[in-house]
Design a protein around this motif. Sequence first.
Motif, PDB file in Angstrom:
ATOM      1  N   VAL A   1      31.352  32.577  44.344  1.00 15.87           N
ATOM      2  CA  VAL A   1      31.348  32.998  42.943  1.00 15.87           C
ATOM      3  C   VAL A   1      31.995  31.522  42.135  1.00 15.87           C
ATOM      4  CG1 VAL A   1      32.537  34.253  41.198  1.00 15.87           C
ATOM      5  CG2 VAL A   1      31.637  35.454  43.253  1.00 15.87           C
ATOM      6  N   MET A   2      33.121  31.179  42.610  1.00 17.25           N
ATOM      7  CA  MET A   2      33.976  30.009  42.011  1.00 17.25           C
ATOM      8  C   MET A   2      32.777  28.651  41.823  1.00 17.25           C
ATOM      9  SD  MET A   2      36.760  30.718  40.683  1.00 17.25           S
ATOM     10  CE  MET A   2      37.381  29.053  40.355  1.00 17.25           C
ATOM     11  N   GLY A   3      31.853  28.739  42.758  1.00 17.21           N
ATOM     12  CA  GLY A   3      30.904  27.474  42.678  1.00 17.21           C
ATOM     13  C   GLY A   3      29.660  27.894  41.673  1.00 17.21           C
ATOM     14  N   GLY A   4      29.557  29.105  41.341  1.00 22.84           N
ATOM     15  CA  GLY A   4      28.517  29.383  40.206  1.00 22.84           C
ATOM     16  C   GLY A   4      27.379  30.164  40.817  1.00 22.84           C
ATOM     17  N   LYS A   5      26.526  31.013  39.859  1.00 23.20           N
ATOM     18  CA  LYS A   5      25.476  31.712  40.302  1.00 23.20           C
ATOM     19  C   LYS A   5      25.478  32.421  41.573  1.00 23.20           C
ATOM     20  CE  LYS A   5      22.001  28.949  37.882  1.00 23.20           C
ATOM     21  NZ  LYS A   5      20.818  29.008  37.608  1.00 23.20           N
ATOM     22  N   PHE A   6      26.840  33.316  41.669  1.00 27.81           N
ATOM     23  CA  PHE A   6      26.799  34.219  42.990  1.00 27.81           C
ATOM     24  C   PHE A   6      27.595  35.344  42.324  1.00 27.81           C
ATOM     25  CE2 PHE A   6      28.337  35.702  46.873  1.00 27.81           C
ATOM     26  CZ  PHE A   6      27.407  35.268  47.641  1.00 27.81           C
ATOM     27  N   GLY A   7      27.333  36.405  42.714  1.00 25.72           N
ATOM     28  CA  GLY A   7      27.849  37.617  42.517  1.00 25.72           C
ATOM     29  C   GLY A   7      28.207  38.629  43.652  1.00 25.72           C
ATOM     30  N   HIS A   8      29.383  39.112  43.825  1.00 21.29           N
ATOM     31  CA  HIS A   8      29.753  40.168  44.813  1.00 21.29           C
ATOM     32  C   HIS A   8      29.963  41.552  44.537  1.00 21.29           C
ATOM     33  CE1 HIS A   8      31.438  40.646  48.840  1.00 21.29           C
ATOM     34  NE2 HIS A   8      32.812  41.332  48.387  1.00 21.29           N
ATOM     35  N   ILE A   9      29.222  42.147  45.293  1.00 16.99           N
ATOM     36  CA  ILE A   9      29.185  43.718  44.971  1.00 16.99           C
ATOM     37  C   ILE A   9      30.346  44.606  45.734  1.00 16.99           C
ATOM     38  CG2 ILE A   9      27.729  45.941  45.080  1.00 16.99           C
ATOM     39  CD1 ILE A   9      25.289  43.560  44.969  1.00 16.99           C
ATOM     40  N   ILE A  10      31.132  45.012  44.953  1.00 15.62           N
ATOM     41  CA  ILE A  10      32.402  45.690  45.575  1.00 15.62           C
ATOM     42  C   ILE A  10      32.706  46.820  44.365  1.00 15.62           C
ATOM     43  CG2 ILE A  10      33.849  44.142  44.859  1.00 15.62           C
ATOM     44  CD1 ILE A  10      33.668  45.595  48.306  1.00 15.62           C
ATOM     45  N   PHE A  11      33.648  47.769  45.255  1.00 20.07           N
ATOM     46  CA  PHE A  11      34.138  48.689  44.238  1.00 20.07           C
ATOM     47  C   PHE A  11      35.146  47.673  43.305  1.00 20.07           C
ATOM     48  CE2 PHE A  11      33.980  50.968  48.190  1.00 20.07           C
ATOM     49  CZ  PHE A  11      33.075  52.031  47.989  1.00 20.07           C
ATOM     50  N   ARG A  12      35.006  48.420  41.856  1.00 19.79           N
ATOM     51  CA  ARG A  12      35.539  47.683  40.868  1.00 19.79           C
ATOM     52  C   ARG A  12      37.167  47.770  41.043  1.00 19.79           C
ATOM     53  NH1 ARG A  12      34.332  50.478  36.406  1.00 19.79           N
ATOM     54  NH2 ARG A  12      32.380  49.550  36.270  1.00 19.79           N
ATOM     55  N   ASN A  13      37.908  48.723  41.430  1.00 17.90           N
ATOM     56  CA  ASN A  13      39.214  49.010  41.523  1.00 17.90           C
ATOM     57  C   ASN A  13      39.606  48.173  42.549  1.00 17.90           C
ATOM     58  OD1 ASN A  13      39.282  50.444  39.216  1.00 17.90           O
ATOM     59  ND2 ASN A  13      39.258  52.466  40.622  1.00 17.90           N
ATOM     60  N   TYR A  14      38.877  48.135  43.935  1.00 14.39           N
ATOM     61  CA  TYR A  14      39.147  47.338  44.933  1.00 14.39           C
ATOM     62  C   TYR A  14      39.510  45.798  44.745  1.00 14.39           C
ATOM     63  CZ  TYR A  14      38.671  44.869  49.369  1.00 14.39           C
ATOM     64  OH  TYR A  14      38.807  43.791  50.586  1.00 14.39           O
ATOM     65  N   MET A  15      38.159  45.319  43.804  1.00 19.25           N
ATOM     66  CA  MET A  15      38.317  43.909  43.446  1.00 19.25           C
ATOM     67  C   MET A  15      39.285  43.587  42.227  1.00 19.25           C
ATOM     68  SD  MET A  15      36.948  40.922  43.572  1.00 19.25           S
ATOM     69  CE  MET A  15      35.489  41.124  44.481  1.00 19.25           C
ATOM     70  N   ASN A  16      39.996  44.623  41.425  1.00 24.33           N
ATOM     71  CA  ASN A  16      40.624  44.383  40.503  1.00 24.33           C
ATOM     72  C   ASN A  16      42.148  44.196  41.179  1.00 24.33           C
ATOM     73  OD1 ASN A  16      39.204  44.145  38.318  1.00 24.33           O
ATOM     74  ND2 ASN A  16      39.343  46.380  37.880  1.00 24.33           N
ATOM     75  N   VAL A  17      42.353  44.805  42.171  1.00 21.82           N
ATOM     76  CA  VAL A  17      43.639  44.672  43.176  1.00 21.82           C
ATOM     77  C   VAL A  17      43.584  43.252  43.696  1.00 21.82           C
ATOM     78  CG1 VAL A  17      44.959  45.523  44.921  1.00 21.82           C
ATOM     79  CG2 VAL A  17      43.994  47.127  43.459  1.00 21.82           C
ATOM     80  N   ILE A  18      42.586  42.789  44.380  1.00 24.59           N
ATOM     81  CA  ILE A  18      42.485  41.536  45.032  1.00 24.59           C
ATOM     82  C   ILE A  18      42.825  40.512  43.798  1.00 24.59           C
ATOM     83  CG2 ILE A  18      41.011  40.009  46.162  1.00 24.59           C
ATOM     84  CD1 ILE A  18      41.581  42.352  48.051  1.00 24.59           C
ATOM     85  N   LEU A  19      42.042  40.744  42.714  1.00 28.61           N
ATOM     86  CA  LEU A  19      42.208  39.491  41.814  1.00 28.61           C
ATOM     87  C   LEU A  19      43.565  39.423  41.224  1.00 28.61           C
ATOM     88  CD1 LEU A  19      38.877  39.742  39.814  1.00 28.61           C
ATOM     89  CD2 LEU A  19      39.336  38.255  41.760  1.00 28.61           C
ATOM     90  N   ALA A  20      44.003  40.646  40.975  1.00 29.08           N
ATOM     91  CA  ALA A  20      45.352  40.734  40.458  1.00 29.08           C
ATOM     92  C   ALA A  20      46.474  40.236  41.472  1.00 29.08           C
ATOM     93  CB  ALA A  20      45.805  42.219  40.146  1.00 29.08           C
ATOM     94  N   ALA A  21      46.389  40.409  42.442  1.00 33.21           N
ATOM     95  CA  ALA A  21      47.259  39.753  43.554  1.00 33.21           C
ATOM     96  C   ALA A  21      47.025  38.454  43.879  1.00 33.21           C
ATOM     97  CB  ALA A  21      47.177  40.872  44.918  1.00 33.21           C
ATOM     98  N   HIS A  22      45.830  38.047  43.970  1.00 34.88           N
ATOM     99  CA  HIS A  22      45.645  36.739  44.842  1.00 34.88           C
ATOM    100  C   HIS A  22      45.119  35.647  43.830  1.00 34.88           C
ATOM    101  CE1 HIS A  22      46.731  38.361  48.492  1.00 34.88           C
ATOM    102  NE2 HIS A  22      45.761  39.401  48.361  1.00 34.88           N
ATOM    103  N   HIS A  23      44.374  36.111  42.691  1.00 36.08           N
ATOM    104  CA  HIS A  23      43.675  35.125  41.623  1.00 36.08           C
ATOM    105  C   HIS A  23      44.073  35.452  40.280  1.00 36.08           C
ATOM    106  CE1 HIS A  23      41.412  34.112  44.984  1.00 36.08           C
ATOM    107  NE2 HIS A  23      41.184  35.376  45.479  1.00 36.08           N
ATOM    108  N   THR A  24      45.297  35.910  39.912  1.00 35.07           N
ATOM    109  CA  THR A  24      45.615  35.811  38.533  1.00 35.07           C
ATOM    110  C   THR A  24      46.957  34.938  38.420  1.00 35.07           C
ATOM    111  OG1 THR A  24      44.525  37.954  38.459  1.00 35.07           O
ATOM    112  CG2 THR A  24      46.040  37.415  36.782  1.00 35.07           C
ATOM    113  N   ASP A  25      47.031  34.154  37.308  1.00 33.81           N
ATOM    114  CA  ASP A  25      48.322  33.513  37.098  1.00 33.81           C
ATOM    115  C   ASP A  25      49.201  34.410  36.333  1.00 33.81           C
ATOM    116  OD1 ASP A  25      47.715  33.590  34.331  1.00 33.81           O
ATOM    117  OD2 ASP A  25      46.708  31.561  34.300  1.00 33.81           O
TER     118      ASP A  25
END
Length: 103
Positions: free
Chosen positions: A54-78
């Motif tokens: 996804v960071m490379g561009g033109k790519f999407g990942h299909i997953i449960f929204r709440n699951y992804m929000n937890v992953i992003l909050a825990a590992h990819h948010t400043d």
Amino acid sequence: MRQLVEEEGWQWSIESWLLSGVPLEYFSQHTDPVVKKLYGKMQRLNVEEALQKVMGGKFGHIIFRNYMNVILAAHHTDARGHTPFYVGKEGLSIFASFGWGFR
């Protein structure tokens, strides 16, 4: 989903553990041409592999929204709450509901 499959050069993925049961039935048996195309070109990646793409561009990942929000909050948010990722607001309802039964 229509936007995803109509964009030139886009790719997408789903996690293998998610592509079973009801989600598998939804994607593999759906009659809509958009869903068929999405399923036909779907890659199976774990969330961290997918986020790298996804960071490379033109790519999407299909997953449960709440699951992804937890992953992003825990590992990819400043510390200020900024993340380089966007999670779509519209979802896809596959399950009628979740429930727990206990005594």
